[in-house]
Structures are given as structure tokens and as C-alpha cells.
Write a protein that holds these residues in place. Structure first.
Motif, PDB file in Angstrom:
ATOM      1  N   ALA A 189      28.735  23.680  16.517  1.00 31.95           N
ATOM      2  CA  ALA A 189      27.927  23.323  17.685  1.00 31.95           C
ATOM      3  C   ALA A 189      26.639  22.623  17.249  1.00 31.95           C
ATOM      4  CB  ALA A 189      27.606  24.581  18.500  1.00 31.95           C
ATOM      5  N   ARG A 190      26.008  23.116  16.188  1.00 30.77           N
ATOM      6  CA  ARG A 190      24.785  22.481  15.687  1.00 30.77           C
ATOM      7  C   ARG A 190      25.085  21.082  15.152  1.00 30.77           C
ATOM      8  NH1 ARG A 190      19.768  24.148  13.606  1.00 30.77           N
ATOM      9  NH2 ARG A 190      20.291  26.308  14.097  1.00 30.77           N
ATOM     10  N   THR A 191      26.206  20.940  14.414  1.00 28.68           N
ATOM     11  CA  THR A 191      26.554  19.636  13.858  1.00 28.68           C
ATOM     12  C   THR A 191      26.800  18.614  14.965  1.00 28.68           C
ATOM     13  OG1 THR A 191      27.584  20.751  11.979  1.00 28.68           O
ATOM     14  CG2 THR A 191      28.116  18.429  12.291  1.00 28.68           C
ATOM     15  N   VAL A 192      27.536  19.015  15.999  1.00 33.37           N
ATOM     16  CA  VAL A 192      27.808  18.107  17.113  1.00 33.37           C
ATOM     17  C   VAL A 192      26.519  17.763  17.851  1.00 33.37           C
ATOM     18  CG1 VAL A 192      28.986  17.895  19.335  1.00 33.37           C
ATOM     19  CG2 VAL A 192      30.190  18.866  17.373  1.00 33.37           C
ATOM     20  N   LEU A 193      25.660  18.731  18.032  1.00 31.03           N
ATOM     21  CA  LEU A 193      24.394  18.491  18.711  1.00 31.03           C
ATOM     22  C   LEU A 193      23.532  17.499  17.940  1.00 31.03           C
ATOM     23  CD1 LEU A 193      22.543  19.275  21.096  1.00 31.03           C
ATOM     24  CD2 LEU A 193      21.589  21.070  19.646  1.00 31.03           C
ATOM     25  N   GLU A 194      23.473  17.660  16.618  1.00 32.08           N
ATOM     26  CA  GLU A 194      22.688  16.730  15.803  1.00 32.08           C
ATOM     27  C   GLU A 194      23.288  15.330  15.844  1.00 32.08           C
ATOM     28  OE1 GLU A 194      22.641  18.493  11.971  1.00 32.08           O
ATOM     29  OE2 GLU A 194      21.066  19.960  12.467  1.00 32.08           O
ATOM     30  N   ALA A 195      24.625  15.230  15.907  1.00 31.58           N
ATOM     31  CA  ALA A 195      25.250  13.914  16.011  1.00 31.58           C
ATOM     32  C   ALA A 195      24.959  13.264  17.357  1.00 31.58           C
ATOM     33  CB  ALA A 195      26.762  14.045  15.807  1.00 31.58           C
ATOM     34  N   ARG A 196      24.855  14.073  18.401  1.00 35.40           N
ATOM     35  CA  ARG A 196      24.539  13.513  19.710  1.00 35.40           C
ATOM     36  C   ARG A 196      23.088  13.067  19.791  1.00 35.40           C
ATOM     37  NH1 ARG A 196      27.298  17.970  23.857  1.00 35.40           N
ATOM     38  NH2 ARG A 196      29.496  17.357  23.503  1.00 35.40           N
ATOM     39  N   SER A 197      22.188  13.896  19.303  1.00 34.46           N
ATOM     40  CA  SER A 197      20.760  13.576  19.366  1.00 34.46           C
ATOM     41  C   SER A 197      20.042  14.392  18.303  1.00 34.46           C
ATOM     42  CB  SER A 197      20.196  13.904  20.754  1.00 34.46           C
ATOM     43  OG  SER A 197      18.805  13.701  20.782  1.00 34.46           O
ATOM     44  N   ALA A 198      19.550  13.688  17.278  1.00 32.47           N
ATOM     45  CA  ALA A 198      18.890  14.378  16.167  1.00 32.47           C
ATOM     46  C   ALA A 198      17.565  15.001  16.595  1.00 32.47           C
ATOM     47  CB  ALA A 198      18.659  13.402  15.020  1.00 32.47           C
ATOM     48  N   GLU A 199      16.954  14.500  17.695  1.00 32.88           N
ATOM     49  CA  GLU A 199      15.646  15.003  18.111  1.00 32.88           C
ATOM     50  C   GLU A 199      15.741  16.248  18.988  1.00 32.88           C
ATOM     51  OE1 GLU A 199      16.599  11.833  18.571  1.00 32.88           O
ATOM     52  OE2 GLU A 199      15.464  10.875  16.935  1.00 32.88           O
ATOM     53  N   ARG A 200      16.925  16.547  19.495  1.00 32.02           N
ATOM     54  CA  ARG A 200      17.047  17.664  20.422  1.00 32.02           C
ATOM     55  C   ARG A 200      16.910  18.990  19.691  1.00 32.02           C
ATOM     56  NH1 ARG A 200      21.821  18.193  24.959  1.00 32.02           N
ATOM     57  NH2 ARG A 200      20.867  19.911  26.174  1.00 32.02           N
ATOM     58  N   ASP A 201      16.167  19.917  20.298  1.00 27.47           N
ATOM     59  CA  ASP A 201      15.911  21.212  19.676  1.00 27.47           C
ATOM     60  C   ASP A 201      17.170  22.078  19.741  1.00 27.47           C
ATOM     61  OD1 ASP A 201      14.679  23.396  18.556  1.00 27.47           O
ATOM     62  OD2 ASP A 201      13.958  24.135  20.493  1.00 27.47           O
ATOM     63  N   PRO A 202      17.676  22.533  18.557  1.00 21.37           N
ATOM     64  CA  PRO A 202      18.885  23.369  18.563  1.00 21.37           C
ATOM     65  C   PRO A 202      18.573  24.819  18.946  1.00 21.37           C
ATOM     66  CG  PRO A 202      18.163  23.018  16.321  1.00 21.37           C
ATOM     67  CD  PRO A 202      17.224  22.224  17.190  1.00 21.37           C
TER      68      PRO A 202
ATOM     69  N   VAL B 178      31.248  13.977  20.563  1.00 25.41           N
ATOM     70  CA  VAL B 178      29.916  13.389  20.404  1.00 25.41           C
ATOM     71  C   VAL B 178      29.597  12.437  21.547  1.00 25.41           C
ATOM     72  CG1 VAL B 178      28.450  11.962  18.929  1.00 25.41           C
ATOM     73  CG2 VAL B 178      29.982  13.650  17.904  1.00 25.41           C
ATOM     74  N   SER B 179      30.459  11.439  21.777  1.00 25.62           N
ATOM     75  CA  SER B 179      30.169  10.424  22.789  1.00 25.62           C
ATOM     76  C   SER B 179      30.690  10.785  24.175  1.00 25.62           C
ATOM     77  CB  SER B 179      30.772   9.085  22.368  1.00 25.62           C
ATOM     78  OG  SER B 179      32.193   9.151  22.368  1.00 25.62           O
ATOM     79  N   GLY B 180      31.705  11.655  24.231  1.00 18.11           N
ATOM     80  CA  GLY B 180      32.294  11.999  25.509  1.00 18.11           C
ATOM     81  C   GLY B 180      33.329  11.016  25.998  1.00 18.11           C
ATOM     82  N   GLY B 181      33.542   9.906  25.281  1.00 20.21           N
ATOM     83  CA  GLY B 181      34.513   8.914  25.694  1.00 20.21           C
ATOM     84  C   GLY B 181      35.927   9.299  25.301  1.00 20.21           C
ATOM     85  N   ALA B 182      36.904   8.643  25.932  1.00 19.00           N
ATOM     86  CA  ALA B 182      38.303   8.904  25.604  1.00 19.00           C
ATOM     87  C   ALA B 182      38.586   8.512  24.163  1.00 19.00           C
ATOM     88  CB  ALA B 182      39.213   8.141  26.561  1.00 19.00           C
ATOM     89  N   VAL B 183      39.334   9.352  23.459  1.00 22.82           N
ATOM     90  CA  VAL B 183      39.560   9.140  22.028  1.00 22.82           C
ATOM     91  C   VAL B 183      40.555   8.022  21.774  1.00 22.82           C
ATOM     92  CG1 VAL B 183      40.509  10.193  19.946  1.00 22.82           C
ATOM     93  CG2 VAL B 183      38.928  11.469  21.373  1.00 22.82           C
ATOM     94  N   LEU B 184      41.662   8.011  22.490  1.00 25.63           N
ATOM     95  CA  LEU B 184      42.758   7.101  22.189  1.00 25.63           C
ATOM     96  C   LEU B 184      42.350   5.633  22.235  1.00 25.63           C
ATOM     97  CD1 LEU B 184      45.559   7.802  21.262  1.00 25.63           C
ATOM     98  CD2 LEU B 184      46.386   7.477  23.593  1.00 25.63           C
ATOM     99  N   PRO B 185      41.635   5.146  23.261  1.00 29.55           N
ATOM    100  CA  PRO B 185      41.222   3.731  23.242  1.00 29.55           C
ATOM    101  C   PRO B 185      40.310   3.389  22.062  1.00 29.55           C
ATOM    102  CG  PRO B 185      41.026   4.649  25.445  1.00 29.55           C
ATOM    103  CD  PRO B 185      41.281   5.801  24.535  1.00 29.55           C
TER     104      PRO B 185
END
Length: 579
Positions: A21-34, A73-80
Motif C-alpha cells: 500500500a505504501r509503495t503504490v501510494l508513493e508511486a501515485r504521489s510522492a508528496e502525499r503523507d502515508p 497506480v494510474s487507475g486506467g485499464a491495463v490491457l490497452p
């Protein structure tokens, strides 16, 4: 094997001993407080509390319906996204393969020309092709981008917008691959030109080009499995080149997903590579059978692999002496002495290879780093040769393993090994060893299939030879020398793979003088202080030249008389193939 690989990838966040969860959060936004509540929300959103088995089952269930899920991380569809990245990688692969084929043709052109005129191949190509094969892809890419793209402005150095953006990355990937492929083909051509049909055709005045074309066709079946492995490697293994040229390819996408622990993207990208490897491997095997035609079925082939022609004995001594001299001079210096007043100094009498960004002597660091780099490369190559030969002797078992292992880039293997072992100096060796055996196993299987269809093997069996005698006295003596030469040709590639992992931060850590780490540390200063990266790259090139010239000394042993109790008499056919 593919299922085990996907399961291992599904366990990666839990194996890495980090909070996914921390790794995904940092990938989404490094500035967000975990904060704990934020991490709990991420776990609930991704279903991490359900465990890896539940997540893998959900992903597989969606895959059956044509839905690979959404990126964590991005929330977009993986396959495309994976399909787009695969398209970019396939386009780059096609361009790089064109460069590789042209380079391979240039490497073995002299052998083809001499064989077409005389019916026998002349001397093989020397150290130039070896040095080209030993050039690190990431260094070649950096130099091309800096010199050709930025300083000269002839071609674009960054981006992915059209055919002109293909040229530099295709050259960076295709030149070393083509040099290695050309060396392998050049190793097999003398045996083809020495066969009776080639001698008879030359004596009867058949045009040399036609003889050379048939000799090339005779050699290709043994190389096609490795060519298939090259194709997959060019698609998923060009991670560093895609990073440098900012290419949105599958290798880069997979690496970024692995670092961010974005499981849906990582699993789908890996599955695409495994499917591509299986398809290409099957096509390569079918093409090899089609080229040889009914000769495989009828047992009408002659053994292609004979004694190698004596090479220039002085070249290995020259390259070996040069490498030992650099190592010896470097060992006499302190690799950790820092002199900030001498940062990035050019080569001089005081510092023959210059200094790095901290003022440390590069000659000293290269000399001390050689002990680790060369020892690891030799150990991994020996293990790969042993595993490749053993598994190559049972192609029905190893075919699927080869395709799957080849679909895993060394970087991804490094991440998996890091997750299991927790990282450390041995991580690059374990990661490279996990995939380095596959080309040797494919080569062994291809040669074994041809040797089993030779006329002298049929005669040996007709004389009452058992399976153990055939394997020990006929098959292994014919297969081992070319595969051992292949392993030596790949020694620089193993060293480069170890260096690439160090370059990407998965290997040794500062202040270690390991060569991959040296390249990584000095890469940012390549334009200002090119000697800082050229010096370790030059040593890798010398190692490549030494390996290739020494490979000519691996010769097929002269058969002796059969010992009493072997269960079969000595066969004239074996004697004929030995000379």
C-alpha cells in the motif's frame, strides 16, 4: 513454468517485505503523507487484505473475460496500455532485428566469400566483432543520444514520434546482438563448407554464391532457436535503452510496474512476453525442420560440427595480457581514496584512466572491481553452460522452460530475486544465472536434433552401440565444443547483464568498484568526462575480444579406441567426424 512465474510475480509485494500500500501510494504521489488511515484506504481499495491468492484468482478470472483489470497506480485499464507498449516494443524489435541481421551478415561476409571461392572457410573474424558484441547497450545508447542526437543533431535523441526516432535505439540494440549472432554463424559455416556436397559442388563449377547460399541454409537450423530467443530479448529486454530514449515500450512498462508493485500491469506485461516467447519458439522450431526437410526423418545428414580451424594464437595472449596488466596496475592503487580537488580529471600520468566525480582513481577502481566482475561472470557462465547442456539433452522437458526463462528480462529476474533474498551482492549473479542457461539449452537441443539424424550415428547404432555409448562417444563430443564456444561468446553478455543490473541499482552498492556500478555512477558525467564511462566499457570490450578469440581453442577431442567393456566397438564414422 509460466504459471509458476505469474504466481511468483503475484507474491512480489509480499516477498519484498515492504508494505504494498505504501509503495503504490508513493508511486501515485510522492508528496502525499502515508498516514495510517490513508494506507488503510489504499489497502481496502486494492483488496490487499484478501491476500495474494485471492488477487491472482480475480486477475485470472477477469483475463478469461478479456479484462486484465485496472492499474493500481494510474487507475486506467491495463490491457490497452500493455497492447500499446507491446506495439512499440515490436516495432523497435523489428528495426533492431534489421540492424542485427545486417551486422551479422557483415561479420560473416568474409567467411562466406572465402568458402564460396574455395569450398572451405578461411579464418574467422577476430576481435572487432567481439568488441562490438561486448559494448553495453545502455552505454551505446547514451553515446548515440549524446553525440549523434544532441551534439551533431542528425537524429532525434528522445521520444517516440515516427521512423526517425527508431534509428538510434535500433542501432544501440541491434549492433551488439548482430555481432554475437554473426559470430555464432561464423562458427558453424566452416563445417558446412567442409561437407562433401560443398566440395563436390565447387569442383563441378557450381557458382560460389549458390554454394554459399546452401551453406547458409545448412547452418541456419542450428541457430534459429537462438534467433527466436534474440527476438524475444529485443522485445522485452531492452529496458535500459527504452529508459534512455524515453520509449514507451513493454520492457520499460514492466520495470516501472515492478518498481511500483503494480501487479495487474506487471502480470499482464509478463504474460504478453511469455506468449510471445512461446509463439516465436514454436515458429523457430518449425522453420528449422522445414529448412532441413526430410533429412531429419531419414537420418541422411552429415555432422556439421568438426574441429575448429586453428586461430591466431597470439590474439588471446595479447588481450589477456592487456586485461591482466590493467588489473595488476589497478590493484597497486587505492580504489577508495577521495580527492575532491581532482574531480573528473582527464587521463594523465598520475591517473592513466582519469578520475571520477569524487576524485577517485579510475584505474584503481577498475582493477579492484575486475576481481568481483570477472569472478561472477565466469561462475554464472559455467553454471549456465552446465544447466544448458543438461536441460538441452531433454528438449521435451526444457522447451517450455526455455521459452519462459527467455521471456523474463534480467531486470525483472533481479527484482524477483531481490524480493526473495532481500537483495545483496549476490542478487545480480542469481538473477542472470536464472535466465542465462536458456540460449545454451536451445542451442544444445538444436544441435542434438541434427546429430541424431546423421548417417554415422545410424551406422553406430547398427553396429550394436547402446544409448550410453552413443551419448558419450558420439553425441556429446559433437555437441559440447560448439555449445562451449557459444558459452564463451556469451561471457561478455553475462558480464553486461551483471553490469546492467548494477547500472539500474539492483547489484552492488557504493563504494564498491564493481564495473556495472562504475558505469552507473559515471553515466551522468558521460558528456563532460567521457573517459569515466569509456574506461570500464573498454575493459568489457577487451573481455569480449578475449572470450571470442579464446573460443577458437575449444576443439572437438580426437576420438580414441573404444575401451574394453564399452558395449560397442569403435566406429569409423566417429573417426571421420573427428577430422
Amino acid at each position: 513454468m509460466a504459471a509458476a512465474l505469474l504466481c511468483g510475480i503475484g507474491l512480489l509485494p509480499w516477498l519484498s517485505r515492504t508494505d504494498p500500500a505504501r509503495t503504490v501510494l508513493e508511486a501515485r504521489s510522492a508528496e502525499r503523507d502515508p498516514a495510517p488511515d490513508v494506507l488503510a484506504a489504499v489497502r481496502d481499495e486494492l483488496g490487499l487484505d484478501a491476500g495474494p491468492a485471492r488477487l491472482l484468482g480475480q486477475w485470472l478470472g477477469g483475463l478469461v473475460r478479456g479484462d486484465a483489470g485496472h492499474s493500481w497506480v494510474s487507475g486506467g485499464a491495463v490491457l490497452p496500455g500493455v497492447a500499446t507498449a507491446l506495439g512499440a516494443s515490436l516495432l523497435l524489435m523489428a528495426a533492431a532485428l534489421t540492424v542485427a541481421v545486417a551486422t551479422a551478415a557483415a561479420v560473416c561476409a568474409r567467411t562466406l566469400a572465402l568458402g564460396a571461392r574455395r569450398g572451405l572457410a578461411g579464418r574467422r573474424t577476430g576481435g572487432a566483432a567481439a568488441m562490438l558484441a561486448a559494448l553495453p547497450e545502455f552505454l551505446t545508447a547514451s553515446l548515440l543520444a549524446t553525440v549523434v542526437g544532441v551534439q551533431l543533431g542528425w537524429l532525434p535523441a528522445l521520444g517516440w514520434y515516427g521512423p526517425r526516432w527508431l534509428v538510434l535505439p535500433a542501432l544501440a540494440i541491434g549492433l551488439p546482438t548482430g555481432a554475437l549472432l554473426g559470430r555464432m554463424l561464423d562458427d558453424a559455416l566452416p563445417g558446412a563448407f567442409a561437407e562433401p556436397w560443398a566440395r563436390a559442388a565447387t569442383a563441378r563449377g557450381v557458382p560460389g554464391r549458390r554454394v554459399a547460399r546452401h551453406a547458409l541454409r545448412r547452418c541456419l537450423p542450428g541457430l534459429l532457436p537462438n534467433l527466436g530467443l534474440f527476438v524475444v530479448g529485443l522485445t522485452g529486454g531492452a529496458v535500459a535503452v527504452e529508459q534512455i530514449f524515453d520509449i514507451p515500450g513493454l520492457g520499460r512498462l514492466t520495470l516501472q510496474a515492478a518498481l511500483a508493485q503494480d501487479l495487474p500491469v506487471l502480470q499482464t506485461g509478463t504474460l504478453a512476453l511469455v506468449a510471445l516467447a512461446a509463439a516465436v519458439g514454436a515458429l523457430a522450431r518449425l522453420a528449422g525442420r522445414a529448412l532441413l526437410g526430410p533429412a531429419l526423418r531419414d537420418g541422411a545428414l552429415a555432422s556439421l560440427h568438426r574441429d575448429t580451424a586453428p586461430g591466431r594464437g597470439g590474439l588471446p595472449l595479447l588481450y589477456g595480457a592487456l586485461l591482466l596488466a590493467v588489473i595488476g596496475l589497478g590493484l597497486a592503487r587505492d580504489p577508495l581514496a577521495v580527492d575532491t580537488a581532482a574531480r573528473l580529471e582527464a587521463p594523465s600520468w598520475a591517473h592513466p584512466f582519469g578520475t571520477d566525480a569524487l576524485g577517485r582513481d579510475l584505474l584503481a577502481r577498475i582493477g579492484h572491481g575486475a576481481l568481483t566482475t570477472l569472478a561472477l561472470a565466469l561462475a554464472v557462465s559455467a553454471a549456465a553452460l552446465l544447466a544448458g547442456v543438461v536441460l538441452g539433452l531433454v528438449p521435451r522437458v526444457s522447451a517450455a522452460l526455455v521459452d519462459t526463462a527467455n521471456a523474463v528480462p534480467a531486470v525483472l529476474a533481479g527484482l524477483l530475486v531481490t524480493g526473495v533474498t532481500g537483495g545483496g551482492p549476490a542478487t545480480p549473479a542469481l538473477a542472470v544465472a536464472a535466465v542465462a542457461w536458456a540460449p545454451l539449452a536451445a542451442h544444445t537441443s538444436a544441435l542434438l536434433r541434427q546429430e541424431r539424424a546423421t548417417t554415422h550415428l545410424t551406422a553406430t547404432r547398427a553396429l550394436g552401440a547402446g544409448r550410453a555409448h552413443v551419448l558419450r562417444r558420439v553425441l556429446l563430443p559433437a555437441v559440447l565444443p560448439p555449445v562451449a564456444r557459444h558459452a564463451l561468446l556469451r561471457l561478455p553478455s553475462v558480464a553486461l547483464a551483471l553490469a546492467s543490473l548494477g547500472f539500474l541499482g539492483l547489484g552492488a552498492q557504493p563504494p564498491s568498484p564493481e564495473w556495472g556500478l562504475l558505469l552507473a555512477e559515471n553515466h551522468p558525467y558521460a558528456e563532460r568526462a567521457p573517459w569515466a564511462v569509456l574506461a570500464p566499457a573498454a575493459m568489457l570490450a577487451v573481455l569480449g575480444a578475449l572470450a571470442v578469440t579464446a573460443a577458437g581453442g575449444v576443439r572437438r577431442p580426437r576420438p580414441g579406441r573404444a575401451r574394453r567393456g564399452d558395449g560397442a566397438p569403435a566406429t569409423p564414422g566417429v573417426r571421420e567426424e573427428g577430422g
